[in-house]
Design a protein around this motif. Structure first.
Motif, PDB file in Angstrom:
ATOM      1  N   MET A 165      45.569  43.583  40.049  1.00 24.98           N
ATOM      2  CA  MET A 165      44.594  44.651  39.855  1.00 24.98           C
ATOM      3  C   MET A 165      43.206  44.107  40.141  1.00 24.98           C
ATOM      4  O   MET A 165      42.869  43.009  39.681  1.00 24.98           O
ATOM      5  N   ARG A 166      42.418  44.890  40.845  1.00 22.02           N
ATOM      6  CA  ARG A 166      41.032  44.510  41.093  1.00 22.02           C
ATOM      7  C   ARG A 166      40.140  45.067  39.988  1.00 22.02           C
ATOM      8  O   ARG A 166      40.345  46.187  39.516  1.00 22.02           O
ATOM      9  N   PHE A 167      39.147  44.266  39.584  1.00 21.55           N
ATOM     10  CA  PHE A 167      38.161  44.740  38.616  1.00 21.55           C
ATOM     11  C   PHE A 167      36.763  44.576  39.196  1.00 21.55           C
ATOM     12  O   PHE A 167      36.495  43.697  40.016  1.00 21.55           O
ATOM     13  N   SER A 168      35.862  45.462  38.741  1.00 24.12           N
ATOM     14  CA  SER A 168      34.490  45.446  39.259  1.00 24.12           C
ATOM     15  C   SER A 168      33.548  44.667  38.362  1.00 24.12           C
ATOM     16  O   SER A 168      32.496  44.217  38.810  1.00 24.12           O
ATOM     17  N   ALA A 169      33.904  44.540  37.070  1.00 22.87           N
ATOM     18  CA  ALA A 169      33.034  43.835  36.125  1.00 22.87           C
ATOM     19  C   ALA A 169      33.850  43.399  34.912  1.00 22.87           C
ATOM     20  O   ALA A 169      34.957  43.888  34.685  1.00 22.87           O
ATOM     21  N   VAL A 170      33.275  42.471  34.139  1.00 30.14           N
ATOM     22  CA  VAL A 170      33.906  41.964  32.917  1.00 30.14           C
ATOM     23  C   VAL A 170      32.901  42.093  31.780  1.00 30.14           C
ATOM     24  O   VAL A 170      31.713  41.781  31.937  1.00 30.14           O
ATOM     25  N   LYS A 171      33.384  42.534  30.626  1.00 31.62           N
ATOM     26  CA  LYS A 171      32.528  42.670  29.451  1.00 31.62           C
ATOM     27  C   LYS A 171      33.148  41.886  28.285  1.00 31.62           C
ATOM     28  O   LYS A 171      34.337  42.032  27.985  1.00 31.62           O
ATOM     29  N   VAL A 206      26.964  51.368  28.141  1.00 31.99           N
ATOM     30  CA  VAL A 206      27.510  50.067  28.538  1.00 31.99           C
ATOM     31  C   VAL A 206      28.706  50.237  29.473  1.00 31.99           C
ATOM     32  O   VAL A 206      28.807  49.577  30.508  1.00 31.99           O
ATOM     33  N   ILE A 207      29.590  51.155  29.090  1.00 32.75           N
ATOM     34  CA  ILE A 207      30.772  51.444  29.907  1.00 32.75           C
ATOM     35  C   ILE A 207      30.849  52.953  30.100  1.00 32.75           C
ATOM     36  O   ILE A 207      30.990  53.701  29.117  1.00 32.75           O
ATOM     37  N   PRO A 208      30.739  53.446  31.304  1.00 34.96           N
ATOM     38  CA  PRO A 208      30.764  54.893  31.547  1.00 34.96           C
ATOM     39  C   PRO A 208      32.094  55.506  31.098  1.00 34.96           C
ATOM     40  O   PRO A 208      33.155  54.891  31.217  1.00 34.96           O
ATOM     41  N   LEU A 209      32.003  56.738  30.547  1.00 37.52           N
ATOM     42  CA  LEU A 209      33.222  57.465  30.192  1.00 37.52           C
ATOM     43  C   LEU A 209      34.063  57.703  31.448  1.00 37.52           C
ATOM     44  O   LEU A 209      33.538  57.966  32.528  1.00 37.52           O
ATOM     45  N   GLY A 210      35.353  57.612  31.287  1.00 36.89           N
ATOM     46  CA  GLY A 210      36.268  57.786  32.417  1.00 36.89           C
ATOM     47  C   GLY A 210      36.651  56.480  33.078  1.00 36.89           C
ATOM     48  O   GLY A 210      37.525  56.462  33.955  1.00 36.89           O
ATOM     49  N   SER A 211      36.002  55.375  32.667  1.00 34.32           N
ATOM     50  CA  SER A 211      36.317  54.077  33.274  1.00 34.32           C
ATOM     51  C   SER A 211      37.724  53.639  32.865  1.00 34.32           C
ATOM     52  O   SER A 211      38.137  53.777  31.707  1.00 34.32           O
ATOM     53  N   LYS A 212      38.453  53.096  33.849  1.00 35.28           N
ATOM     54  CA  LYS A 212      39.775  52.537  33.576  1.00 35.28           C
ATOM     55  C   LYS A 212      39.602  51.071  33.198  1.00 35.28           C
ATOM     56  O   LYS A 212      38.901  50.325  33.884  1.00 35.28           O
ATOM     57  N   LEU A 213      40.246  50.651  32.102  1.00 38.72           N
ATOM     58  CA  LEU A 213      40.005  49.326  31.540  1.00 38.72           C
ATOM     59  C   LEU A 213      41.311  48.569  31.324  1.00 38.72           C
ATOM     60  O   LEU A 213      42.388  49.168  31.230  1.00 38.72           O
ATOM     61  N   TYR A 214      41.167  47.246  31.277  1.00 39.55           N
ATOM     62  CA  TYR A 214      42.270  46.394  30.807  1.00 39.55           C
ATOM     63  C   TYR A 214      41.673  45.518  29.710  1.00 39.55           C
ATOM     64  O   TYR A 214      40.686  44.810  29.939  1.00 39.55           O
ATOM     65  N   ILE A 215      42.292  45.570  28.511  1.00 35.71           N
ATOM     66  CA  ILE A 215      41.678  44.946  27.333  1.00 35.71           C
ATOM     67  C   ILE A 215      42.640  43.932  26.724  1.00 35.71           C
ATOM     68  O   ILE A 215      43.826  44.225  26.523  1.00 35.71           O
ATOM     69  N   VAL A 216      42.111  42.749  26.412  1.00 36.24           N
ATOM     70  CA  VAL A 216      42.894  41.708  25.764  1.00 36.24           C
ATOM     71  C   VAL A 216      41.984  40.955  24.796  1.00 36.24           C
ATOM     72  O   VAL A 216      40.803  40.741  25.090  1.00 36.24           O
ATOM     73  N   TYR A 260      38.138  44.184  31.164  1.00 35.08           N
ATOM     74  CA  TYR A 260      38.028  44.199  32.621  1.00 35.08           C
ATOM     75  C   TYR A 260      37.904  45.657  33.058  1.00 35.08           C
ATOM     76  O   TYR A 260      38.795  46.464  32.766  1.00 35.08           O
ATOM     77  N   ILE A 261      36.800  45.983  33.715  1.00 35.82           N
ATOM     78  CA  ILE A 261      36.612  47.352  34.217  1.00 35.82           C
ATOM     79  C   ILE A 261      37.291  47.426  35.575  1.00 35.82           C
ATOM     80  O   ILE A 261      36.845  46.795  36.556  1.00 35.82           O
ATOM     81  N   LEU A 262      38.388  48.165  35.624  1.00 32.66           N
ATOM     82  CA  LEU A 262      39.236  48.185  36.814  1.00 32.66           C
ATOM     83  C   LEU A 262      38.661  49.106  37.890  1.00 32.66           C
ATOM     84  O   LEU A 262      38.019  50.123  37.595  1.00 32.66           O
ATOM     85  N   GLU A 263      38.917  48.724  39.138  1.00 31.78           N
ATOM     86  CA  GLU A 263      38.532  49.591  40.260  1.00 31.78           C
ATOM     87  C   GLU A 263      39.543  50.706  40.399  1.00 31.78           C
ATOM     88  O   GLU A 263      40.721  50.551  40.069  1.00 31.78           O
ATOM     89  N   ASP A 264      39.074  51.835  40.899  1.00 31.37           N
ATOM     90  CA  ASP A 264      39.966  52.985  41.095  1.00 31.37           C
ATOM     91  C   ASP A 264      40.953  52.703  42.225  1.00 31.37           C
ATOM     92  O   ASP A 264      40.614  52.042  43.200  1.00 31.37           O
TER      93      ASP A 264
END
Length: 264
Positions: A165-171, A206-216, A260-264
């Motif tokens: 999976m590609r991500f655009s940013a990390v928080k 900080v994180i726009p609504l609708g963003s697809k995320l992967y959280i650990v 991880y904020i995932l790319e669409d």
């Protein structure tokens, strides 16, 4: 690529000359030289003399060129830009060619040696096939095995299953947990969707609504996995993870986590 070979033919010619002298000496000592003419018996009618001819082998030189195809290899490379099941040819393969020029040496019509004069090689070009590894979701049991980060903060997550999976940013955030009907949490999110596992609350600045995320979680004990930012109610670098059971929320408590904020 071209190679030139220098050969010392002088020694070889001396060897051939010596061989010819030995052949001639053996012929003379055999008595054949004295039997060139045969005289008939006095009681028989005289006949013309019979001449026996000895053929001495010769050495010949010629040039010969050979060509040989060099096969190309097929290389398969994983690509996170292609969905699983898709492939594409990134580079077309082509055969190479090896051309050799020889000097061929024959003695009495039989090849006895060949000398490589030049060799020209046109290398083969490998065929490169990219196969897709990109997935849109992973099982809850799947785990991240590798994180590739770029200078701009984007990157690729690789999972144990082989999916990417590609991500655009990390928080880096502080994670807490909530459930509907407790602590003032409702059953409908700020996005108008039902509150449920996988729908999390964020600070939309900080994180726009609708963003697809992967959280650990950073301690590795919890992998929340795929989620969507659909609710609000937290401020700053925080995330509130929805669980169906209140006891799960209490056990989870408060933990450092990575989003991880995932790319669409």
């Amino acid at each position: 690529m071209r190679k030139n070979y220098h050969q010392n033919r002088k020694s070889f010619c001396l060897l051939l000359a010596a061989a010819a002298l030995l052949t001639a000496s053996a012929w003379l000592s055999s008595g054949k030289a004295n039997a060139l003419f045969t005289i008939a018996d006095s009681s028989e009618t005289s006949t013309a003399p019979v001449v026996e001819t000895e053929i001495i082998p010769t050495v010949s030189y010629s040039c010969q060129q050979t060509t040989e195809d060099i096969p190309y290899e097929t290389i398969r490379i994983a690509s996170p830009d292609l969905p699983v099941g898709e492939e594409r040819v990134a580079q077309i393969g082509s055969k190479g060619l090896r051309i050799c020029d020889y000097e061929v040496i024959c003695y009495a019509g039989t090849e006895i040696d060949r000398l490589l004069l030049t060799e020209t090689v046109e290398p083969a070009v490998d065929e490169i096939i990219e196969y897709g590894t990109a997935v849109s979701t992973v099982d809850a049991e799947d785990r991240i095995t590798e994180v590739q980060k770029n200078e701009d903060g984007s990157g690729v997550l690789t999972f144990a299953s082989g999916g990417t999976m590609r991500f655009s940013a990390v928080k880096d955030v502080t994670a807490t947990a909530y459930t509907a009907g407790r602590g003032g949490a409702g059953y409908i999110t700020a996005s108008g969707t039902p509150a449920r596992a996988g729908a999390v609350a964020v600070d939309r600045r900080v994180i726009p609504l609708g963003s697809k995320l992967y959280i650990v979680t950073n301690d590795g004990k919890y992998v929340y996995g795929i989620a969507v930012a659909e609710d609000t109610g937290v401020i700053g670098n925080r995330v509130d993870l929805y669980y169906d059971d209140y006891d799960q929320c209490i056990i989870f408590g408060r933990r450092a986590a990575t989003i991880y904020i995932l790319e669409d």
